[in-house]
Design a protein around this motif. Sequence first.
Motif, PDB file in Angstrom:
ATOM      1  N   LEU A  73      -4.852   7.682  -3.866  1.00 16.71           N
ATOM      2  CA  LEU A  73      -4.889   6.305  -4.353  1.00 16.71           C
ATOM      3  C   LEU A  73      -5.042   6.224  -5.866  1.00 16.71           C
ATOM      4  CD1 LEU A  73      -6.899   4.049  -1.866  1.00 16.71           C
ATOM      5  CD2 LEU A  73      -4.536   3.831  -2.601  1.00 16.71           C
ATOM      6  N   ASP A  74      -5.708   7.200  -6.475  1.00 22.05           N
ATOM      7  CA  ASP A  74      -5.892   7.168  -7.927  1.00 22.05           C
ATOM      8  C   ASP A  74      -4.589   7.450  -8.664  1.00 22.05           C
ATOM      9  OD1 ASP A  74      -8.484   6.386  -8.043  1.00 22.05           O
ATOM     10  OD2 ASP A  74      -9.324   8.351  -8.468  1.00 22.05           O
ATOM     11  N   SER A  75      -3.941   8.557  -8.305  1.00 21.08           N
ATOM     12  CA  SER A  75      -2.743   8.987  -9.028  1.00 21.08           C
ATOM     13  C   SER A  75      -1.457   8.446  -8.429  1.00 21.08           C
ATOM     14  CB  SER A  75      -2.670  10.516  -9.044  1.00 21.08           C
ATOM     15  OG  SER A  75      -2.487  11.025  -7.725  1.00 21.08           O
ATOM     16  N   GLN A  76      -1.526   7.956  -7.180  1.00 23.43           N
ATOM     17  CA  GLN A  76      -0.349   7.513  -6.424  1.00 23.43           C
ATOM     18  C   GLN A  76       0.614   8.660  -6.133  1.00 23.43           C
ATOM     19  OE1 GLN A  76       0.207   4.283  -5.058  1.00 23.43           O
ATOM     20  NE2 GLN A  76      -1.973   4.294  -5.561  1.00 23.43           N
ATOM     21  N   ASP A  77       0.109   9.902  -6.196  1.00 22.09           N
ATOM     22  CA  ASP A  77       0.936  11.065  -5.889  1.00 22.09           C
ATOM     23  C   ASP A  77       0.869  11.375  -4.394  1.00 22.09           C
ATOM     24  OD1 ASP A  77       1.647  11.463  -8.531  1.00 22.09           O
ATOM     25  OD2 ASP A  77      -0.060  12.778  -8.932  1.00 22.09           O
ATOM     26  N   PRO A  78       2.002  11.655  -3.751  1.00 22.48           N
ATOM     27  CA  PRO A  78       1.967  12.102  -2.357  1.00 22.48           C
ATOM     28  C   PRO A  78       1.384  13.510  -2.268  1.00 22.48           C
ATOM     29  CG  PRO A  78       4.208  12.195  -3.213  1.00 22.48           C
ATOM     30  CD  PRO A  78       3.377  11.540  -4.277  1.00 22.48           C
ATOM     31  N   VAL A  79       0.481  13.724  -1.319  1.00 18.86           N
ATOM     32  CA  VAL A  79      -0.148  15.034  -1.160  1.00 18.86           C
ATOM     33  C   VAL A  79       0.155  15.649   0.200  1.00 18.86           C
ATOM     34  CG1 VAL A  79      -2.019  14.434  -2.744  1.00 18.86           C
ATOM     35  CG2 VAL A  79      -2.313  14.036  -0.294  1.00 18.86           C
ATOM     36  N   TYR A  80       0.773  14.873   1.101  1.00 20.34           N
ATOM     37  CA  TYR A  80       1.029  15.378   2.454  1.00 20.34           C
ATOM     38  C   TYR A  80       2.167  14.574   3.065  1.00 20.34           C
ATOM     39  CZ  TYR A  80       0.190  16.168   7.485  1.00 20.34           C
ATOM     40  OH  TYR A  80       0.325  16.462   8.822  1.00 20.34           O
ATOM     41  N   LEU A  81       3.086  15.275   3.715  1.00 23.57           N
ATOM     42  CA  LEU A  81       4.175  14.627   4.442  1.00 23.57           C
ATOM     43  C   LEU A  81       4.554  15.516   5.616  1.00 23.57           C
ATOM     44  CD1 LEU A  81       6.307  12.355   4.676  1.00 23.57           C
ATOM     45  CD2 LEU A  81       7.814  13.765   3.257  1.00 23.57           C
TER      46      LEU A  81
END
Length: 231
Positions: A73-81
């Motif tokens: 939520l902070d960086s808006q980077d996806p970490v898992y898919l």
Amino acid sequence: MSRTMVIFSVLMLLALPVLGVSTAAADSLDITPYEIIAPERIQQEPFRPRAWYAERGGVEVQEPSLICLIVDLDSQDPVYLDSVPVWKIEPYDTIKATFDEADPAPAVYEITFWAENNWPINISYPPLVDTFYYKVGITETPVPGEFNLDPVSPDPTTRSVTVSFSLGHPTEITLSVYDLTGKTVTRLASGTWKQGRHCVRWNTSDAPPGVYFVRLTTPGFSASRKVVLLN
């Protein structure tokens, strides 16, 4: 209509059953997630995301994929898919999807579940979205005796609280407060801070009663602490 467009339209109609869509129900595909089983709102251990899905369009859907995405939520980077293929789902049937194990860094995350047909096109109306905290109060790369976020004091409280933390060397920091939905309530501190011990006051007069999380983030270190505000 040109001859080319006619041929293309006929080919698409012939292909619909192969793609898992009947010509009568090409616009009726609806496999929607309706309940998250895991993670919990406050998740302390590695987990396998799980959710219930339901076919709501009244048609058999062949070879859909059930998908899970986790975003910081902070960086808006996806970490898992991850994606779970399914052979078919019968009309109005339900299915429990279990995805591969997730073990992201301690942080606040948004998790989204949805389904796609094999074109692929989204067929969840709407996708299921929630927020969770992972390994709250556990540091990513702690340096004992140097970087630390103390428990918030007092807790629970009906008034302002003190947030104390230690830095092992001068560094960029962000000290923020989040509510249970993952929304940022306030930013208590940011910028470059010197080495040593620091205290910051949070005036809670404008915050409604509830559970909140104070999170300290620096390059290479993060930690969160829970605080409960009473009436």
